[in-house]
Every structure is written in C-alpha cells, then in structure tokens.
Motif scaffolding. Sequence first.
Motif, PDB file in Angstrom:
ATOM      1  N   ARG A   9       0.741  -1.046   0.097  1.00 34.69           N
ATOM      2  CA  ARG A   9      -0.111  -0.077   0.136  1.00 34.69           C
ATOM      3  C   ARG A   9       0.829   1.237  -0.099  1.00 34.69           C
ATOM      4  NH1 ARG A   9      -4.617  -1.021  -2.125  1.00 34.69           N
ATOM      5  NH2 ARG A   9      -5.725  -2.791  -1.394  1.00 34.69           N
ATOM      6  N   LEU A  10       2.015   1.106   0.746  1.00 37.30           N
ATOM      7  CA  LEU A  10       2.748   2.437   0.719  1.00 37.30           C
ATOM      8  C   LEU A  10       3.568   2.544  -0.631  1.00 37.30           C
ATOM      9  CD1 LEU A  10       4.561   2.171   4.153  1.00 37.30           C
ATOM     10  CD2 LEU A  10       2.904   3.732   3.581  1.00 37.30           C
ATOM     11  N   PRO A  80       4.403   9.680  12.691  1.00 39.04           N
ATOM     12  CA  PRO A  80       3.567   8.730  13.357  1.00 39.04           C
ATOM     13  C   PRO A  80       2.684   8.217  12.187  1.00 39.04           C
ATOM     14  CG  PRO A  80       3.594  10.448  14.848  1.00 39.04           C
ATOM     15  CD  PRO A  80       4.769  10.835  13.603  1.00 39.04           C
ATOM     16  N   PRO A  81       2.381   7.065  12.186  1.00 37.40           N
ATOM     17  CA  PRO A  81       1.392   6.510  11.124  1.00 37.40           C
ATOM     18  C   PRO A  81       0.270   7.353  10.983  1.00 37.40           C
ATOM     19  CG  PRO A  81       2.180   4.693  12.502  1.00 37.40           C
ATOM     20  CD  PRO A  81       2.772   5.987  13.279  1.00 37.40           C
ATOM     21  N   ARG A  82      -0.429   7.867  11.846  1.00 36.70           N
ATOM     22  CA  ARG A  82      -1.538   8.683  11.771  1.00 36.70           C
ATOM     23  C   ARG A  82      -1.542   9.815  10.980  1.00 36.70           C
ATOM     24  NH1 ARG A  82      -3.217  12.950  14.454  1.00 36.70           N
ATOM     25  NH2 ARG A  82      -1.384  12.430  15.886  1.00 36.70           N
ATOM     26  N   ARG A  87      -1.197  12.666   5.706  1.00 33.32           N
ATOM     27  CA  ARG A  87      -0.723  13.603   4.901  1.00 33.32           C
ATOM     28  C   ARG A  87      -0.780  12.817   3.375  1.00 33.32           C
ATOM     29  NH1 ARG A  87       5.450  15.046   6.321  1.00 33.32           N
ATOM     30  NH2 ARG A  87       4.195  16.080   7.772  1.00 33.32           N
ATOM     31  N   LEU A  88      -0.397  11.350   3.217  1.00 38.23           N
ATOM     32  CA  LEU A  88      -0.674  10.967   1.953  1.00 38.23           C
ATOM     33  C   LEU A  88      -2.179  11.027   1.472  1.00 38.23           C
ATOM     34  CD1 LEU A  88       1.321   7.547   2.585  1.00 38.23           C
ATOM     35  CD2 LEU A  88       2.108   9.680   1.371  1.00 38.23           C
ATOM     36  N   SER A  89      -3.087  11.083   2.063  1.00 36.01           N
ATOM     37  CA  SER A  89      -4.539  10.943   1.705  1.00 36.01           C
ATOM     38  C   SER A  89      -4.737  12.548   1.206  1.00 36.01           C
ATOM     39  CB  SER A  89      -5.422  10.927   2.997  1.00 36.01           C
ATOM     40  OG  SER A  89      -6.743  11.114   2.392  1.00 36.01           O
ATOM     41  N   LYS A  90      -4.157  13.573   1.617  1.00 36.58           N
ATOM     42  CA  LYS A  90      -4.087  14.979   1.305  1.00 36.58           C
ATOM     43  C   LYS A  90      -3.593  15.023   0.015  1.00 36.58           C
ATOM     44  CE  LYS A  90      -3.771  19.706   2.840  1.00 36.58           C
ATOM     45  NZ  LYS A  90      -2.933  20.266   1.854  1.00 36.58           N
TER      46      LYS A  90
END
Length: 303
Positions: A9-10, A80-82, A87-90
């Motif tokens: 996924r990353l 942190p993963p959250r 950030r990736l979603s944005k």
Amino acid sequence: MALTAIVERLQHLGMSGYEAKAYVALVASGVPINGYEVAKKSGVPRSTVYETLGKLVARGAAFEVKASGDGSAVEYLPLPPRVLVSRLSKEYEESIAELERILPTVTATPQVRLIHDLGDKTALLDCARDVVNGSKHELFISAWGSEWDELTDPLLTADRRSVDISALTFGEVGTKVGHCYRHTRSTPEVSLANLGCRMFTVVGDREEAVVGGLTDINAWGVYTDNPAVVLLAIEYIRHDIAIQLMGEHFDAAEVDRFWKSDPDLERLRSDHGIAAELMRAAHNGNRPAAGSAPRISRRGSGR
C-alpha cells in the motif's frame, strides 16, 4: 502477511519498496534506531539503507535524531502512522483534483473506439464500479440482485452526487437506489433458463458501457465506449423498464396471459441459452458453430 500488505500500500502511494520496508521497521521499533538496525529489521541492503533513510527524511516520513551519549551518531524516528496517512491522503486527493483539471486540456477527440474483453466476474464488476464511480449525470443499469448488491455502495455515492439512476433488477435486491424497477413479467428462474446466464449492463453518461453475463462459475463481457453499442445498451434497458411500467398500468391478469401465451412473443424468445453461448464464444475468440445454440420452444416462458 500484514507487513507485506502495508509495504504494498505504501508503494501504491508513492514510496519505493525499500522506503516502505524501512518505514515499517521504524514504526515497529518504537524507539530511535540507527541505519544498521533498520537494515537488519527491514531487509533493506546495508549498502543502500542510509540512502533510503535519507529519502524518507526528505519526504517528511522520518526524522534524524542524535543518538544518546554519542554526538556524532544518528538514529531515526518515523513520522507517526496517523499523521503519515493523513498527509498521504491529502496529497493523493490534491493530485487527483489537479489531474481532473489539467487532463482534459490535453485530451484529443478519440479517433478509435475501445471494446475491451472482460473475462471473469472480478474484472466485470470492477469495470462496472469504475463506470458508476466516474458517472457525473446519468446511469442506466440492468442487473440481477447478486450483482446489484455488489454495486450498492458506489450507486449510493452516485445518487448522493445527484446522478440520475434508472435501473431494472431481476430478483430481490438489498437496497434500491434511484429509479429502480423490479422485473416482474417472468421469474428469475425462467429468465435464467431463457438466457443461460444473468445478463448485466451498466451505462454511464451515455459515453461508456459494460455489458456481460454471469453464471455461478463463469462470467464474460466487454467494456466499450463505442457510441452505437452504448446507445443500444441504453435502449435495451429503457425498453425493459417501459414494459414493466406498462404491465403495472394495465390489468395484471390480462398482461400476464398475453406475456405467457402470445405466439409472436414466444417466437422472439425461443432461442433459450443463446445469450450465454454467444458471450462464451466471443470470450474464447471464436463464433459458435451454426446450429450449436439451443433452440427450444417453451410455451409460457419469458425473459
């Protein structure tokens, strides 16, 4: 298995395989660790681990910290993963929005129309979801309950963005969406015996269509943006819906007698199983031999 899924996924969101593995190693550690430990925990080669960690730091997914008791040694902590996911979603949403804005400026009028073979249920439903998700104004759908239920979530989303949905369903469905009509002129069992498969059609914005058929073990179909095929698919669905509306408007018993006993209607639907036979042959790259499709006249049958 979970670690492999996270790495994949990353990668899908822009990290290299080494970057993803190094980030997962940092997250799993819980404390600052140096490059040697990252390489040992992640499987990233020691020769490239510091280059990989540098890329993570550059993209803001990790931080360098001074090792305790040693002013020259460097250790690493993960974002942190959250925070990373947010950030990736944005970034992903911004990229999609920008592509939607600029891609049309370089898109030429298509000179070749596409007809793409869909050879299994997963491909058929995935492509149908793409058509539903990409629709902006209008959807026409003909589907059995099992396939309709697979599309419920994207259909509800399309309905919320004011896409006009016209649908005909065979058998029970879990959730009705839009202008949804159930095929009542014949039972699902009779329709299946007539066609040899569960017919499935999805048309988006009068520009693209998925047309196919499914059995319990096979599925065949095509995706196309050919205007002639798209138009025929729409008219097929609109005609079926119109018949349902007419049947509901007039005397039910009289309509039922006509539907089951009229000789002209019987002649039109006498080729039982040919729909499945033709789609199976098309998927296999050939045509059925003359006379190979079953021709059985069954009084009282119907589509």
